[in-house]
Design an enzyme around this catalytic site. Structure first.
Site, PDB file in Angstrom:
ATOM      1  N   LYS A  44     -45.863  50.737 -10.711  1.00  0.00           N
ATOM      2  CA  LYS A  44     -46.868  51.643 -11.280  1.00  0.00           C
ATOM      3  C   LYS A  44     -47.940  52.035 -10.278  1.00  0.00           C
ATOM      4  CE  LYS A  44     -46.057  51.176 -16.114  1.00  0.00           C
ATOM      5  NZ  LYS A  44     -46.496  51.111 -17.461  1.00  0.00           N
ATOM      6  N   LYS A  57     -35.636  52.735 -15.573  1.00  0.00           N
ATOM      7  CA  LYS A  57     -35.762  52.319 -16.966  1.00  0.00           C
ATOM      8  C   LYS A  57     -36.241  53.486 -17.835  1.00  0.00           C
ATOM      9  CE  LYS A  57     -39.473  50.022 -18.332  1.00  0.00           C
ATOM     10  NZ  LYS A  57     -40.179  49.760 -19.573  1.00  0.00           N
ATOM     11  N   LYS A 108     -41.556  55.294 -22.266  1.00  0.00           N
ATOM     12  CA  LYS A 108     -42.230  56.252 -23.159  1.00  0.00           C
ATOM     13  C   LYS A 108     -43.234  57.114 -22.414  1.00  0.00           C
ATOM     14  CE  LYS A 108     -44.219  52.438 -25.498  1.00  0.00           C
ATOM     15  NZ  LYS A 108     -44.759  51.566 -24.469  1.00  0.00           N
TER      16      LYS A 108
HETATM   17  N1  AQP Z   1     -35.905  50.890 -21.379  1.00  0.00           N
HETATM   18  C1  AQP Z   1     -36.054  49.773 -22.069  1.00  0.00           C
HETATM   19  N2  AQP Z   1     -34.978  49.069 -22.474  1.00  0.00           N
HETATM   20  C2  AQP Z   1     -35.126  47.930 -23.190  1.00  0.00           C
HETATM   21  N3  AQP Z   1     -36.331  47.427 -23.558  1.00  0.00           N
HETATM   22  C3  AQP Z   1     -37.421  48.105 -23.181  1.00  0.00           C
HETATM   23  N4  AQP Z   1     -38.737  47.896 -23.370  1.00  0.00           N
HETATM   24  C4  AQP Z   1     -39.441  48.881 -22.789  1.00  0.00           C
HETATM   25  N5  AQP Z   1     -38.610  49.763 -22.206  1.00  0.00           N
HETATM   26  C5  AQP Z   1     -37.354  49.304 -22.428  1.00  0.00           C
HETATM   27  C6  AQP Z   1     -39.290  46.779 -24.126  1.00  0.00           C
HETATM   28  O1  AQP Z   1     -40.110  47.314 -25.156  1.00  0.00           O
HETATM   29  C7  AQP Z   1     -41.168  46.388 -25.415  1.00  0.00           C
HETATM   30  C8  AQP Z   1     -42.476  47.107 -25.479  1.00  0.00           C
HETATM   31  O2  AQP Z   1     -42.773  47.630 -24.203  1.00  0.00           O
HETATM   32  P1  AQP Z   1     -44.264  47.998 -23.849  1.00  0.00           P
HETATM   33  O3  AQP Z   1     -44.689  49.138 -24.649  1.00  0.00           O
HETATM   34  O4  AQP Z   1     -45.108  46.796 -24.001  1.00  0.00           O
HETATM   35  O5  AQP Z   1     -44.281  48.312 -22.319  1.00  0.00           O
HETATM   36  P2  AQP Z   1     -43.200  48.756 -21.305  1.00  0.00           P
HETATM   37  O6  AQP Z   1     -42.212  47.659 -21.113  1.00  0.00           O
HETATM   38  O7  AQP Z   1     -43.933  49.198 -20.076  1.00  0.00           O
HETATM   39  O8  AQP Z   1     -42.495  49.978 -22.042  1.00  0.00           O
HETATM   40  P3  AQP Z   1     -42.424  51.494 -21.608  1.00  0.00           P
HETATM   41  O9  AQP Z   1     -41.717  52.217 -22.680  1.00  0.00           O
HETATM   42  O10 AQP Z   1     -41.867  51.594 -20.217  1.00  0.00           O
HETATM   43  O11 AQP Z   1     -43.952  51.919 -21.637  1.00  0.00           O
HETATM   44  P4  AQP Z   1     -44.797  52.630 -20.513  1.00  0.00           P
HETATM   45  O12 AQP Z   1     -44.070  53.887 -20.182  1.00  0.00           O
HETATM   46  O13 AQP Z   1     -46.140  52.870 -21.122  1.00  0.00           O
HETATM   47  O14 AQP Z   1     -44.877  51.683 -19.349  1.00  0.00           O
HETATM   48  C9  AQP Z   1     -41.117  45.324 -24.325  1.00  0.00           C
HETATM   49  O15 AQP Z   1     -40.526  44.144 -24.842  1.00  0.00           O
HETATM   50  C10 AQP Z   1     -40.243  45.937 -23.282  1.00  0.00           C
HETATM   51  O16 AQP Z   1     -39.534  44.954 -22.543  1.00  0.00           O
END
Ligand code: AQP
Length: 328
Positions: A113, A196, A199
């Site tokens: 990030k 990955k 969102k």
């Molecule tokens: N691509 C993914 N595949 C499987 N699991 C995923 N998780 C996130 N992306 C994937 C799991 O979702 C849970 C919540 O995630 P989070 O919102 O706490 O943060 P993150 O992991 O950083 O998810 P994002 O979607 O990638 O958010 P942004 O874009 O804001 O950084 C966690 O259990 C995560 O493992």
């Protein structure tokens, strides 16, 4: 003694099928007679990236509604918004003072990030994010933390911090175990299958949001990046196709082998349509339930207020112990 489960999700964008398959879908299933679950909307984590305040408040509320729609039962679990339970910030500071710059610098999420920013623009919250996450978990004496693979490293750090604190001050924290799904723990972007699905991806074609309309879901899958071959196989060098197979397998409950066998003789076009159809079928009831919950905002507020009280009460018990140990 029931096992305690804790997990959270950031309201940093529209929840994706990655979040759903890797985390949220399992949360509902983990509500059993042998467990007690705490689920939080991690809005404090979300501000490590600048958010529009009104949007953030709205998204936190909607994320809670979506979690209810995905099967979180407020009579069985505590559902709350992280910033409404100040003990998270309080414990986080104590844990910051028991964490090292070196170990935080090694976190891949921080490296990824911050790689896109100038050094002066990397906020300290992005760096200490895993410590806040450790506080989230340790405050509730969690036994298990269901997460996607991307959070495994943070979980390991949380365990290290807990063990270090216990060694220095005496047994306070339970050392939690990660709970990672065998398949679907890392759903990849539809546009860059080496990354990955996230969102906060600026390219909306990279992710499928849980609330995307069926025609949007179909379009996004039809545009998914694959490869120049035309054979449907699950292989390391076929990231796009393997990702589609993983999504299909996790959503339908079939194994990867069964899914591959099912698509033999078909082309990529058919694969994409079948995956999209399975996803639409899975998401439709959640979308309907989400709209029903949102039509009743008083109910959601009530659930969150109850969650705030329950979470605060549980968290304060651990925080009191910590404060006593460190001399506050
Ligand atoms: N691509 C993914 N595949 C499987 N699991 C995923 N998780 C996130 N992306 C994937 C799991 O979702 C849970 C919540 O995630 P989070 O919102 O706490 O943060 P993150 O992991 O950083 O998810 P994002 O979607 O990638 O958010 P942004 O874009 O804001 O950084 C966690 O259990 C995560 O493992």
């Amino acid at each position: 003694m029931k096992k305690i489960i804790l997990s959270g999700i950031q309201p940093s964008g529209a929840l994706t099928i990655g979040n759903y398959v890797g985390a949220v879908r399992n949360w509902a299933k983990l509500q059993t007679d042998e467990t007690y679950c705490f689920y939080c909307v991690a809005d404090m984590h979300a501000i490590t990236v600048r958010q529009d305040p009104n949007e953030l408040r709205k998204r936190s509320f909607e994320t809670a509604a979506l979690l209810l729609a995905a099967g979180i039962d407020p009579d069985k679990s505590t559902l709350f918004i992280q910033s409404q339970v100040p003990q998270h910030a309080q414990l986080s500071w104590v844990l910051c003072c028991n964490s090292y710059m070196g170990e935080l610098s090694r976190m891949t999420q921080f490296k990824d990030k911050s790689a896109t920013k100038n050094e002066e623009n990397i906020n300290a919250g992005l760096f200490t994010y895993p410590v806040l996450m450790a506080a989230d978990i340790l405050l509730y004496n969690a036994d298990y933390v269901p997460v996607g693979v991307d959070q495994k490293q943070h979980l390991e750090l949380c365990r290290d911090i807990a063990i270090r604190f216990n060694n220095a001050y005496g047994e306070v924290f339970k050392v939690p175990e990660p709970m990672i799904a065998r398949v679907g723990a890392k759903i990849m972007s539809l546009q860059s299958p080496d990354k990955k699905m996230s969102k906060s991806d600026p390219n909306p074609n990279g992710f499928v949001a849980i609330m995307d309309e069926p025609d949007v879901i179909m379009k996004k899958f039809k545009r998914a990046v694959t490869d120049s071959e035309s054979v449907i196989e699950y292989r390391e060098d076929k990231l796009g196709v393997s990702n589609l197979l993983t999504i299909y397998a996790t959503i339908t409950g079939k194994s990867i082998e069964e899914s591959v066998a099912e698509f033999q003789g078909m082309g990529y076009g058919q694969l994409k349509i079948k995956v999209a159809e399975a996803v639409i079928e899975e998401l439709t009831p959640i979308q309907t339930a989400f709209k029903q919950y949102l039509a009743n905002p008083d109910y959601i507020s009530e659930v969150l207020e109850k969650g705030r009280k329950q979470a605060s009460e549980a968290a304060q018990k651990i925080l009191d112990k910590v404060f006593e140990k460190i001399g506050f």
